[in-house]
Design a protein around this motif. Structure first.
Motif, mmCIF file in Angstrom:
data_model
loop_
_atom_site.group_PDB
_atom_site.id
_atom_site.type_symbol
_atom_site.label_atom_id
_atom_site.label_comp_id
_atom_site.label_asym_id
_atom_site.label_seq_id
_atom_site.Cartn_x
_atom_site.Cartn_y
_atom_site.Cartn_z
ATOM 1 N N UNK A 216 0.812 -1.223 0.000
ATOM 2 C CA UNK A 216 0.000 0.000 0.000
ATOM 3 C C UNK A 216 0.845 1.272 0.000
ATOM 4 N N UNK A 217 2.074 1.195 -0.514
ATOM 5 C CA UNK A 217 2.949 2.364 -0.454
ATOM 6 C C UNK A 217 3.677 2.662 -1.759
ATOM 7 N N UNK A 218 3.915 1.635 -2.574
ATOM 8 C CA UNK A 218 4.772 1.808 -3.749
ATOM 9 C C UNK A 218 4.153 1.072 -4.926
ATOM 10 N N UNK A 219 4.236 1.688 -6.109
ATOM 11 C CA UNK A 219 3.839 1.045 -7.358
ATOM 12 C C UNK A 219 5.095 0.650 -8.133
ATOM 13 N N UNK A 220 5.031 -0.520 -8.785
ATOM 14 C CA UNK A 220 6.155 -0.983 -9.579
ATOM 15 C C UNK A 220 5.634 -1.775 -10.761
ATOM 16 N N UNK A 221 6.454 -1.893 -11.789
ATOM 17 C CA UNK A 221 6.119 -2.687 -12.973
ATOM 18 C C UNK A 221 7.115 -3.828 -13.102
ATOM 19 N N UNK A 222 6.625 -4.968 -13.550
ATOM 20 C CA UNK A 222 7.475 -6.133 -13.799
ATOM 21 C C UNK A 222 7.384 -6.506 -15.269
ATOM 22 N N UNK A 223 8.545 -6.584 -15.923
ATOM 23 C CA UNK A 223 8.624 -6.969 -17.330
ATOM 24 C C UNK A 223 8.869 -8.473 -17.405
ATOM 25 N N UNK A 224 7.861 -9.281 -17.793
ATOM 26 C CA UNK A 224 8.054 -10.740 -17.801
ATOM 27 C C UNK A 224 9.032 -11.215 -18.869
ATOM 28 N N UNK A 225 9.243 -10.435 -19.919
ATOM 29 C CA UNK A 225 10.176 -10.847 -20.966
ATOM 30 C C UNK A 225 11.617 -10.739 -20.495
ATOM 31 N N UNK A 226 11.934 -9.664 -19.775
ATOM 32 C CA UNK A 226 13.301 -9.457 -19.317
ATOM 33 C C UNK A 226 13.507 -9.850 -17.854
ATOM 34 N N UNK A 227 12.401 -10.095 -17.152
ATOM 35 C CA UNK A 227 12.511 -10.461 -15.750
ATOM 36 C C UNK A 227 13.010 -9.325 -14.877
ATOM 37 N N UNK A 228 12.680 -8.085 -15.241
ATOM 38 C CA UNK A 228 13.175 -6.926 -14.509
ATOM 39 C C UNK A 228 12.023 -6.109 -13.929
ATOM 40 N N UNK A 229 12.323 -5.411 -12.826
ATOM 41 C CA UNK A 229 11.370 -4.533 -12.168
ATOM 42 C C UNK A 229 11.778 -3.081 -12.367
ATOM 43 N N UNK A 230 10.795 -2.199 -12.306
ATOM 44 C CA UNK A 230 11.078 -0.765 -12.256
ATOM 45 C C UNK A 230 10.044 -0.095 -11.355
ATOM 46 N N UNK A 231 10.543 0.780 -10.501
ATOM 47 C CA UNK A 231 9.656 1.497 -9.584
ATOM 48 C C UNK A 231 8.993 2.670 -10.287
ATOM 49 N N UNK A 232 7.751 2.953 -9.941
ATOM 50 C CA UNK A 232 7.051 4.135 -10.435
ATOM 51 C C UNK A 232 7.108 5.196 -9.339
ATOM 52 N N UNK A 233 8.099 6.065 -9.440
ATOM 53 C CA UNK A 233 8.288 7.126 -8.459
ATOM 54 C C UNK A 233 7.703 8.404 -9.044
ATOM 55 N N UNK A 234 6.548 8.809 -8.537
ATOM 56 C CA UNK A 234 5.811 9.924 -9.106
ATOM 57 C C UNK A 234 5.483 10.928 -8.019
ATOM 58 N N UNK A 235 5.748 12.183 -8.330
ATOM 59 C CA UNK A 235 5.449 13.242 -7.371
ATOM 60 C C UNK A 235 3.946 13.350 -7.156
ATOM 61 N N UNK A 236 3.551 13.500 -5.912
ATOM 62 C CA UNK A 236 2.145 13.636 -5.581
ATOM 63 C C UNK A 236 1.484 12.344 -5.143
ATOM 64 N N UNK A 237 2.222 11.215 -5.189
ATOM 65 C CA UNK A 237 1.652 9.949 -4.746
ATOM 66 C C UNK A 237 1.455 9.966 -3.237
ATOM 67 N N UNK A 238 0.289 9.580 -2.727
ATOM 68 C CA UNK A 238 0.079 9.551 -1.265
ATOM 69 C C UNK A 238 1.050 8.583 -0.595
ATOM 70 N N UNK A 239 1.285 8.800 0.700
ATOM 71 C CA UNK A 239 2.186 7.930 1.443
ATOM 72 C C UNK A 239 1.604 6.536 1.647
ATOM 73 N N UNK A 240 0.294 6.447 1.860
ATOM 74 C CA UNK A 240 -0.404 5.175 2.025
ATOM 75 C C UNK A 240 -1.639 5.200 1.128
ATOM 76 N N UNK A 241 -1.853 4.131 0.385
ATOM 77 C CA UNK A 241 -2.992 4.154 -0.531
ATOM 78 C C UNK A 241 -3.390 2.735 -0.915
ATOM 79 N N UNK A 242 -4.617 2.609 -1.401
ATOM 80 C CA UNK A 242 -5.095 1.402 -2.040
ATOM 81 C C UNK A 242 -5.440 1.744 -3.479
#
Length: 412
Positions: free
Chosen positions: A369-395
């Protein structure tokens, strides 16, 4: 701009063109209606809600009930926007993240106005369907609102039967067969003799009732007792006109079943799982990936298996399509002292939740409930979505921005 065969929604434009052609006389109104529609269908939802201010012809077009349906069908194939429901310190704010926005990342997360906040200071998001949100009062379990977060149109729904001591499971969706929106309220409550016993939560709530509201009706209907003990979460997946929950594990049968509620037939049914594999485990949650019912199974050491039902309600079509390894988003490292496998949060111990699959094939994930991330199944890699204005806790709620609304019902 486009040939007849290339224009999106070409088969459904005749009525729209007829309704607005008479008012297009000067300036922007001189543009042919088919070109106007082609342009408007490609606008972000935040720009689209303002287009009716440009001229009289566009205002008439905005009021045509066919245009929201055309826009919804056009955008449903694109990446969704996300509604971020702020969960701390109180549940009373909505933000949105639009993947289609072309502006800088710092402007992608924006706060939404909630005009009913004085009437319902804290709320939960029951579900999202066709651009509409269903919201419930998280304090008293009484008020329910239907809300379009981008047009800010909203309506309070009729009150339903309340019990003095209850747990409530909600669902909200649309049936293509009956062309009706419905809200389902599953109530678990104690009878008058069990209140003095301090038993486990699953034993205390021995009574149940299913209540249903068809949007446009002035009252709720009772469908009697629910035949299943469901996990106390709102419906996690709307597929094929059915709402879906996972059942609660039982003492001598820890495997959890997938239970559906058909919005057309108003019946509960069990969805078949594969005979073997990850879904025999008791710890998983449901999701929708590219329109298919899916289950994300929690494995050892923070790993996930994602099973996808390629053909709805066909047992043999279940496929283990993704294996996602454990991952520690940078935004969480500074807040976590215990090992990954020991994390606990307010979502029944879930550390990571599968949200959806993007057009580029990446799997969108929400961590604790704090961080969004994407997973690329082809490369097996993750990347964080760090965006200004994102609440500290969220659903996070997967949503499709739309101008959609429902005809004014009789109880408004």
């Amino acid at each position: 701009m486009y040939s007849d065969s290339e224009r999106p929604g070409k088969k459904r434009r005749t009525k729209l063109e007829d309704d607005s052609q008479e008012s297009q006389t000067t300036g922007m109104e001189r543009l042919p209606t088919d070109i106007v529609i082609d342009i408007l269908l490609r606008l972000p939802i935040t720009s689209l809600v303002q287009f009716k201010l440009v001229c009289r012809g566009w205002r008439i077009l905005a009021k045509n009930p066919q245009f929201p349906n055309l826009h919804l069908s056009f955008t449903s194939e694109n990446d969704p926007c996300l509604i971020l429901h702020c969960d701390f310190p109180i549940r009373n704010q909505l933000h949105f993240l639009d993947f289609s926005a072309e502006d800088d990342k710092k402007d992608k997360v924006k706060r939404l106005h909630t005009p009913f906040q004085a009437k319902m200071p804290e709320f939960d998001v029951v579900g999202s369907c066709n651009g509409l949100l269903c919201l419930s009062d998280s304090l008293f379990n009484e008020a329910l609102y239907l809300f379009n977060p981008f047009t800010t149109s909203y309506v309070e729904l009729p009150k339903s039967i309340q019990y003095p001591d209850q747990e409530v499971v909600f669902g909200f969706g649309f049936s293509e067969r009956t062309k009706e929106y419905k809200v389902v309220k599953i109530v678990y409550y104690r009878n008058g003799h069990s209140s003095s016993y301090k038993l486990s939560r699953r034993m205390i709530y021995t009574q149940s009732e299913v209540q249903i509201l068809t949007l446009g009706s002035s009252s709720w209907r009772s469908l009697g007792k629910v035949p299943h003990q469901l996990v106390r979460r709102h419906s996690e997946a709307l597929v094929n006109g059915r709402l879906h929950w996972a059942s609660r594990p039982r003492r001598f049968n820890p495997a959890r079943r997938i239970i559906s509620f058909d919005l057309a037939d108003e019946r509960f049914l069990e969805v078949e799982k594969p005979d073997c594999g990850g879904l025999s485990r008791c710890n998983y949650h449901l999701a929708v990936l590219r329109g298919c019912l899916s289950a994300a199974v929690y494995c050892n050491y923070g790993r996930l298996e994602i099973w996808v039902m390629k053909e709805y309600n066909v047992k043999e079509s279940w496929v283990k399509e993704f294996n996602i390894g454990s991952y520690m988003p940078k935004g969480l490292k500074q807040h976590v002292e215990q090992p990954f496998k020991n994390w606990k949060n307010g979502s029944n111990g879930r550390v990571v939740r599968v949200l959806c699959q993007l057009k580029n094939g990446e799997i969108l994930l929400e961590y604790k409930n704090r961080v969004l991330a994407c997973y690329d199944p082809k490369q097996g890699k993750f990347r964080d979505l760090v965006l200004q204005g994102t609440p500290n806790w969220f659903q996070t709620v997967v949503h499709v921005g739309s101008l959609n609304w429902i005809d004014t019902p009789s109880y408004i």
